[in-house]
Motif scaffolding. Structure first.
Motif, PDB file in Angstrom:
ATOM      1  N   ILE A  29       0.846  -1.200   0.000  1.00  0.00           N
ATOM      2  CA  ILE A  29       0.000   0.000   0.000  1.00  0.00           C
ATOM      3  C   ILE A  29       0.883   1.253   0.000  1.00  0.00           C
ATOM      4  O   ILE A  29       0.641   2.218  -0.742  1.00  0.00           O
ATOM      5  CB  ILE A  29      -0.930   0.001   1.233  1.00  0.00           C
ATOM      6  N   ALA A  30       1.936   1.228   0.827  1.00  0.00           N
ATOM      7  CA  ALA A  30       2.834   2.376   0.939  1.00  0.00           C
ATOM      8  C   ALA A  30       3.556   2.650  -0.379  1.00  0.00           C
ATOM      9  O   ALA A  30       3.746   3.807  -0.768  1.00  0.00           O
ATOM     10  CB  ALA A  30       3.843   2.133   2.068  1.00  0.00           C
ATOM     11  N   SER A  31       3.976   1.590  -1.068  1.00  0.00           N
ATOM     12  CA  SER A  31       4.671   1.755  -2.359  1.00  0.00           C
ATOM     13  C   SER A  31       3.792   2.492  -3.354  1.00  0.00           C
ATOM     14  O   SER A  31       4.257   3.373  -4.080  1.00  0.00           O
ATOM     15  CB  SER A  31       5.052   0.390  -2.940  1.00  0.00           C
ATOM     16  N   THR A  32       2.500   2.141  -3.378  1.00  0.00           N
ATOM     17  CA  THR A  32       1.557   2.796  -4.292  1.00  0.00           C
ATOM     18  C   THR A  32       1.389   4.265  -3.913  1.00  0.00           C
ATOM     19  O   THR A  32       1.432   5.152  -4.776  1.00  0.00           O
ATOM     20  CB  THR A  32       0.186   2.079  -4.224  1.00  0.00           C
ATOM     21  N   HIS A  33       1.227   4.511  -2.619  1.00  0.00           N
ATOM     22  CA  HIS A  33       1.001   5.884  -2.154  1.00  0.00           C
ATOM     23  C   HIS A  33       2.237   6.755  -2.386  1.00  0.00           C
ATOM     24  O   HIS A  33       2.134   7.914  -2.788  1.00  0.00           O
ATOM     25  CB  HIS A  33       0.634   5.848  -0.669  1.00  0.00           C
ATOM     26  N   LEU A  34       3.420   6.178  -2.157  1.00  0.00           N
ATOM     27  CA  LEU A  34       4.665   6.936  -2.262  1.00  0.00           C
ATOM     28  C   LEU A  34       5.181   7.002  -3.705  1.00  0.00           C
ATOM     29  O   LEU A  34       6.029   7.817  -4.033  1.00  0.00           O
ATOM     30  CB  LEU A  34       5.714   6.283  -1.351  1.00  0.00           C
ATOM     31  N   GLN A  35       4.646   6.112  -4.550  1.00  0.00           N
ATOM     32  CA  GLN A  35       5.071   6.021  -5.960  1.00  0.00           C
ATOM     33  C   GLN A  35       6.566   5.710  -6.081  1.00  0.00           C
ATOM     34  O   GLN A  35       7.262   6.235  -6.951  1.00  0.00           O
ATOM     35  CB  GLN A  35       4.702   7.290  -6.728  1.00  0.00           C
ATOM     36  N   GLN A  36       7.035   4.856  -5.190  1.00  0.00           N
ATOM     37  CA  GLN A  36       8.393   4.308  -5.275  1.00  0.00           C
ATOM     38  C   GLN A  36       8.423   3.054  -4.390  1.00  0.00           C
ATOM     39  O   GLN A  36       7.568   2.903  -3.510  1.00  0.00           O
ATOM     40  CB  GLN A  36       9.444   5.327  -4.820  1.00  0.00           C
ATOM     41  N   PRO A  37       9.375   2.155  -4.608  1.00  0.00           N
ATOM     42  CA  PRO A  37       9.389   0.910  -3.829  1.00  0.00           C
ATOM     43  C   PRO A  37       9.605   1.174  -2.328  1.00  0.00           C
ATOM     44  O   PRO A  37      10.406   2.030  -1.947  1.00  0.00           O
ATOM     45  CB  PRO A  37      10.582   0.138  -4.403  1.00  0.00           C
ATOM     46  N   VAL A  38       8.853   0.439  -1.523  1.00  0.00           N
ATOM     47  CA  VAL A  38       9.028   0.461  -0.070  1.00  0.00           C
ATOM     48  C   VAL A  38       9.531  -0.927   0.337  1.00  0.00           C
ATOM     49  O   VAL A  38       8.907  -1.937   0.026  1.00  0.00           O
ATOM     50  CB  VAL A  38       7.694   0.795   0.640  1.00  0.00           C
ATOM     51  N   ALA A  39      10.669  -0.961   0.998  1.00  0.00           N
ATOM     52  CA  ALA A  39      11.287  -2.235   1.370  1.00  0.00           C
ATOM     53  C   ALA A  39      10.494  -2.921   2.482  1.00  0.00           C
ATOM     54  O   ALA A  39       9.841  -2.268   3.294  1.00  0.00           O
ATOM     55  CB  ALA A  39      12.722  -2.005   1.824  1.00  0.00           C
ATOM     56  N   VAL A  40      10.556  -4.249   2.516  1.00  0.00           N
ATOM     57  CA  VAL A  40       9.970  -5.020   3.614  1.00  0.00           C
ATOM     58  C   VAL A  40      11.116  -5.452   4.519  1.00  0.00           C
ATOM     59  O   VAL A  40      11.934  -6.293   4.146  1.00  0.00           O
ATOM     60  CB  VAL A  40       9.200  -6.255   3.097  1.00  0.00           C
ATOM     61  N   LYS A  41      11.195  -4.815   5.686  1.00  0.00           N
ATOM     62  CA  LYS A  41      12.218  -5.218   6.654  1.00  0.00           C
ATOM     63  C   LYS A  41      11.880  -4.699   8.027  1.00  0.00           C
ATOM     64  O   LYS A  41      10.983  -3.868   8.198  1.00  0.00           O
ATOM     65  CB  LYS A  41      13.608  -4.778   6.210  1.00  0.00           C
ATOM     66  N   THR A  42      12.608  -5.211   9.024  1.00  0.00           N
ATOM     67  CA  THR A  42      12.406  -4.813  10.410  1.00  0.00           C
ATOM     68  C   THR A  42      13.556  -3.902  10.853  1.00  0.00           C
ATOM     69  O   THR A  42      14.589  -3.804  10.175  1.00  0.00           O
ATOM     70  CB  THR A  42      12.386  -6.042  11.335  1.00  0.00           C
ATOM     71  N   PHE A  43      13.378  -3.271  11.994  1.00  0.00           N
ATOM     72  CA  PHE A  43      14.452  -2.449  12.563  1.00  0.00           C
ATOM     73  C   PHE A  43      15.701  -3.289  12.841  1.00  0.00           C
ATOM     74  O   PHE A  43      16.820  -2.820  12.713  1.00  0.00           O
ATOM     75  CB  PHE A  43      13.989  -1.797  13.867  1.00  0.00           C
ATOM     76  N   GLN A  44      15.464  -4.554  13.212  1.00  0.00           N
ATOM     77  CA  GLN A  44      16.596  -5.433  13.507  1.00  0.00           C
ATOM     78  C   GLN A  44      17.399  -5.733  12.244  1.00  0.00           C
ATOM     79  O   GLN A  44      18.583  -6.081  12.330  1.00  0.00           O
ATOM     80  CB  GLN A  44      16.096  -6.743  14.141  1.00  0.00           C
ATOM     81  N   GLN A  45      16.770  -5.597  11.085  1.00  0.00           N
ATOM     82  CA  GLN A  45      17.454  -5.873   9.806  1.00  0.00           C
ATOM     83  C   GLN A  45      18.057  -4.617   9.180  1.00  0.00           C
ATOM     84  O   GLN A  45      18.668  -4.704   8.119  1.00  0.00           O
ATOM     85  CB  GLN A  45      16.462  -6.509   8.815  1.00  0.00           C
ATOM     86  N   LEU A  46      17.901  -3.473   9.826  1.00  0.00           N
ATOM     87  CA  LEU A  46      18.485  -2.227   9.306  1.00  0.00           C
ATOM     88  C   LEU A  46      20.004  -2.324   9.441  1.00  0.00           C
ATOM     89  O   LEU A  46      20.522  -2.424  10.550  1.00  0.00           O
ATOM     90  CB  LEU A  46      17.949  -1.031  10.100  1.00  0.00           C
ATOM     91  N   ASP A  47      20.681  -2.317   8.314  1.00  0.00           N
ATOM     92  CA  ASP A  47      22.120  -2.582   8.344  1.00  0.00           C
ATOM     93  C   ASP A  47      22.824  -1.701   7.307  1.00  0.00           C
ATOM     94  O   ASP A  47      23.098  -2.133   6.200  1.00  0.00           O
ATOM     95  CB  ASP A  47      22.365  -4.077   8.058  1.00  0.00           C
ATOM     96  N   CYS A  48      23.044  -0.441   7.660  1.00  0.00           N
ATOM     97  CA  CYS A  48      23.769   0.463   6.766  1.00  0.00           C
ATOM     98  C   CYS A  48      24.465   1.491   7.638  1.00  0.00           C
ATOM     99  O   CYS A  48      24.192   1.586   8.835  1.00  0.00           O
ATOM    100  CB  CYS A  48      22.821   1.133   5.770  1.00  0.00           C
ATOM    101  N   SER A  49      25.390   2.240   7.058  1.00  0.00           N
ATOM    102  CA  SER A  49      26.067   3.238   7.876  1.00  0.00           C
ATOM    103  C   SER A  49      26.178   4.559   7.122  1.00  0.00           C
ATOM    104  O   SER A  49      26.338   4.575   5.905  1.00  0.00           O
ATOM    105  CB  SER A  49      27.448   2.743   8.304  1.00  0.00           C
ATOM    106  N   ASN A  50      26.026   5.637   7.883  1.00  0.00           N
ATOM    107  CA  ASN A  50      26.314   6.968   7.368  1.00  0.00           C
ATOM    108  C   ASN A  50      25.475   7.327   6.144  1.00  0.00           C
ATOM    109  O   ASN A  50      25.968   7.898   5.186  1.00  0.00           O
ATOM    110  CB  ASN A  50      27.814   7.034   7.031  1.00  0.00           C
ATOM    111  N   GLN A  51      24.196   6.971   6.192  1.00  0.00           N
ATOM    112  CA  GLN A  51      23.387   7.101   4.984  1.00  0.00           C
ATOM    113  C   GLN A  51      22.321   8.190   5.028  1.00  0.00           C
ATOM    114  O   GLN A  51      21.993   8.780   4.009  1.00  0.00           O
ATOM    115  CB  GLN A  51      22.705   5.748   4.699  1.00  0.00           C
ATOM    116  N   TYR A  52      21.767   8.462   6.206  1.00  0.00           N
ATOM    117  CA  TYR A  52      20.576   9.329   6.261  1.00  0.00           C
ATOM    118  C   TYR A  52      20.837  10.604   7.071  1.00  0.00           C
ATOM    119  O   TYR A  52      21.460  10.582   8.120  1.00  0.00           O
ATOM    120  CB  TYR A  52      19.398   8.575   6.887  1.00  0.00           C
ATOM    121  N   ASP A  53      20.275  11.719   6.563  1.00  0.00           N
ATOM    122  CA  ASP A  53      20.301  12.982   7.309  1.00  0.00           C
ATOM    123  C   ASP A  53      19.269  12.956   8.432  1.00  0.00           C
ATOM    124  O   ASP A  53      19.425  13.632   9.449  1.00  0.00           O
ATOM    125  CB  ASP A  53      19.998  14.156   6.369  1.00  0.00           C
TER     126      ASP A  53
END
Length: 199
Positions: free
Chosen positions: A75-99
């Protein structure tokens, strides 16, 4: 998020999305967005209907989003008009990416004993001096309500969690009431947290 809570969202995705999509969030946006650089990259973590991500996108920010519920992510992908990933907070695995990372009414489904690691994941994902917004239902217990499991926090509980992380600093905490009709008696704890690199 427990399997019970996840199945609740998968089974009620459309009605949940409909009930939250048009809630007035302007008071919270006005606290968070001035702290994000122009055209900065915001992650809507546990985005639900993507109501907030879509607003950030309209304001010219670069937006990414994820949700643990497969059905809500569709539903979110349609509303946002871009892909929304399926994942949990525990699977968040990146560094230095977001403001900025926006966790509006989403971390409250993480079991309390898993929150320290989840905050570490969020800290890693933020750029230096990046800002995190979080909200929890106000309280100090873990409970089940209407088929979902919640971790409630008050100022003391959140402060105790954040002080475990040397690079995270609470810059503001405040209480607000639920903006949904007939939910005015529900109190929320809001906080803005900054990633302050240790020199």
């Amino acid at each position: 998020m427990s399997n019970k809570t996840l199945s609740y969202y998968n089974q009620n995705a459309q009605s949940f999305s409909d009930s939250t999509l048009h809630v007035d969030m302007s008071a919270l946006y006005s606290e968070f967005l001035p702290l994000i650089p122009k055209h900065g990259h915001i992650l809507d973590a546990g985005c639900g209907s993507a109501r907030d991500a879509a607003y950030f996108k309209q304001q010219g920010f670069t937006v990414s989003a994820f949700d643990a519920s497969t059905e809500l992510a569709k539903i979110a992908s349609t509303h946002l008009q871009q892909p929304v990933a399926v994942k949990t907070f525990q699977q968040l695995d990146c560094s230095n990416q977001y403001d900025g990372i926006w966790c509006c009414a989403s971390l409250l489904h993480v079991p309390k004993n898993e929150l320290p690691q989840v905050f570490l994941n969020l800290q890693h994902a933020l750029k230096p001096n990046g800002v995190l917004y979080v909200s929890f239902k106000y309280g100090d217990s873990e409970r089940e309500h209407n088929g979902r499991e919640f971790t409630d926090l008050n100022e003391e509980g959140l402060t105790a969690l954040i002080t475990q992380h040397t690079e995270l600093k609470i810059i503001k905490q405040w209480q607000s009431v639920d903006q949904r009709p007939e939910r005015e008696s529900e109190v929320w704890l809001n906080a803005l947290i900054k990633a302050v690199p240790v020199l």
